[in-house]
Design an enzyme around this catalytic site. Sequence first.
Site, PDB file in Angstrom:
ATOM      1  N   TYR A  96       2.024  -1.141  -0.313  1.00  0.00           N
ATOM      2  CA  TYR A  96       1.894  -0.139  -1.373  1.00  0.00           C
ATOM      3  C   TYR A  96       2.314  -0.744  -2.709  1.00  0.00           C
ATOM      4  O   TYR A  96       1.622  -0.579  -3.723  1.00  0.00           O
ATOM      5  CB  TYR A  96       2.754   1.074  -1.032  1.00  0.00           C
ATOM      6  N   LYS A 100      -0.033  -1.244  -6.070  1.00  0.00           N
ATOM      7  CA  LYS A 100       0.250  -0.596  -7.346  1.00  0.00           C
ATOM      8  C   LYS A 100       0.514  -1.617  -8.448  1.00  0.00           C
ATOM      9  O   LYS A 100       0.108  -1.422  -9.603  1.00  0.00           O
ATOM     10  CB  LYS A 100       1.431   0.363  -7.194  1.00  0.00           C
TER      11      LYS A 100
END
Length: 263
Positions: A96, A100
Amino acid sequence: MTDVTHCDQVQALAAQAAEFGQGRIDIWVNNAGVGAVGNFEETPLEAHEQVIQTDLIGYLRGAYVALPFFKAQGSGLLINTLSLGSWVAQPYAAAYSASKFGLRGLTEALRGELTEYPNIHVCDIYPAVMDTPGFRDGGNYTGHALTPPGPVYDPEMVAKAMVACAISPRAHTTVGVAARLAHLASYLIPGLPLLSGKLTRWGINRSPVAEASSGNLFEPPSGRRGIDGGWRKPKDKTPLLIGAAVLGILVGFTFTHSRRRDR
């Protein structure tokens, strides 16, 4: 319905949108997102890969099909939903974090390419922790139940930020005081990921035991679908105070740690 991990489905979505818009696509919002929480090496590799396929490459696919329409018509708006995790790495959610952080590079690179198109805009939105089903539906390989760290905000704030960008485009929009504080802390506190790792590990270990689950990584989740995750407390007016307190603790911790290291 579109699975952004499949190029043909994203292309079909663009074709249907253009047909609805009589040949135009004026606004494209990249908002699909999944997560997998757990120790890096204990989380299946295919789970890491699926997070990146959705959260990073899925956005790239969206931009890839939308930009030709924007250039042909001389205008358009690409809105990418990032996260406060785009500034502060999230231990136990390595894929993740990679996605990002990678989205920041993607959007900045696209802006650099589009300088000759003044009416094409790429807008980033950085939400704090939102009250969505994400923590309930995401992949969980920690062995414990997951709950979002507070403060938790109304997801409609993100929708309103998207509408505001559509009306008056701006490169960066932060949603929620905690996200603003996290952005500031990412510059002020060099050891923030280390502290975040300790706090995350402490929080996970204190949570009830739960079975590992791939969640919605590879198939849609079961149960009622909705925008809200049900995490917020009614009439909670403490997000600003909590965020300020957390920032103060982090700054104090870093200052004390740096002084000890210098001695």
